[in-house]
Motif scaffolding. Structure first.
Motif, PDB file in Angstrom:
ATOM      1  N   GLU A   2       0.818  -1.206   0.000  1.00 48.14           N
ATOM      2  CA  GLU A   2       0.000   0.000   0.000  1.00 48.14           C
ATOM      3  C   GLU A   2       0.852   1.255   0.000  1.00 48.14           C
ATOM      4  N   GLU A   3       1.961   1.226   0.724  1.00 51.35           N
ATOM      5  CA  GLU A   3       2.852   2.388   0.768  1.00 51.35           C
ATOM      6  C   GLU A   3       3.494   2.619  -0.594  1.00 51.35           C
ATOM      7  N   VAL A   4       3.851   1.560  -1.298  1.00 51.94           N
ATOM      8  CA  VAL A   4       4.434   1.704  -2.639  1.00 51.94           C
ATOM      9  C   VAL A   4       3.413   2.311  -3.586  1.00 51.94           C
ATOM     10  N   LYS A   5       2.151   1.844  -3.507  1.00 48.17           N
ATOM     11  CA  LYS A   5       1.095   2.409  -4.351  1.00 48.17           C
ATOM     12  C   LYS A   5       0.890   3.884  -4.038  1.00 48.17           C
ATOM     13  N   ARG A   6       0.893   4.222  -2.741  1.00 50.55           N
ATOM     14  CA  ARG A   6       0.715   5.614  -2.343  1.00 50.55           C
ATOM     15  C   ARG A   6       1.856   6.481  -2.859  1.00 50.55           C
TER      16      ARG A   6
END
Length: 153
Positions: A2-6
């Motif tokens: 999720e952090e990579v997508k963000r």
């Protein structure tokens, strides 16, 4: 994940905002607000509730004190005259060739912890702290159920 997508979405939004002409002031306000929200929405570095599960018991000053310990595997002596103090919060890496005694040393610590210091190595003394609860994962990982993923286990 999720952090990579963000991070990727934030990078795209900031690139879009930078591409606009400097004199142009009619950029859609929702894009600017969305980019600001992405920048402000930085998650905590670690999940504090998960970390608190591990820290639910106080660990005293003594964790493991080894004095002049000898570790053997059958007739073979692996370690001799080992003196080592392991305190709360210490992180240790055991490095050595196969057969050097890394796992045997950990097994000796686990045996001493399981019996609250009653079971001792062939020579020397292992003192285990009163609040120590050792979690041990063998090389074969037989303690984990095979059907679970790592995080679930």
């Amino acid at each position: 994940t999720e952090e990579v997508k963000r991070q990727n979405l934030m990078r795209k939004e900031l690139a879009w905002l930078r591409r606009g002409a400097p004199a142009r002031t009619s950029k859609p306000r929702f894009r600017i607000e969305a980019a600001n929200a992405l920048i402000a929405d930085v998650p905590e570095p670690r999940d504090s509730t998960e970390l608190m599960k591990f820290a639910n018991a106080r660990l005293g000053k003594t964790v493991f004190d080894l004095e002049d310990v000898t570790v053997t595997a059958g007739p073979k002596t692996l370690l001799q005259h080992l003196t080592w103090q392991l305190g709360p919060g210490d992180r240790v890496g055991l490095v050595g060739v196969n057969g050097a005694g890394k796992t045997s040393l950990l097994r000796a610590l686990a045996d001493a912890a399981a019996t609250q210091g009653e079971k001792q190595p062939p020579a020397g003394r292992v003192v285990v702290g009163k609040t120590v609860r050792l979690a041990y994962l063998s090389q074969d990982v037989t303690e984990l159920p095979g059907q679970l993923r790592v995080l679930e286990a």
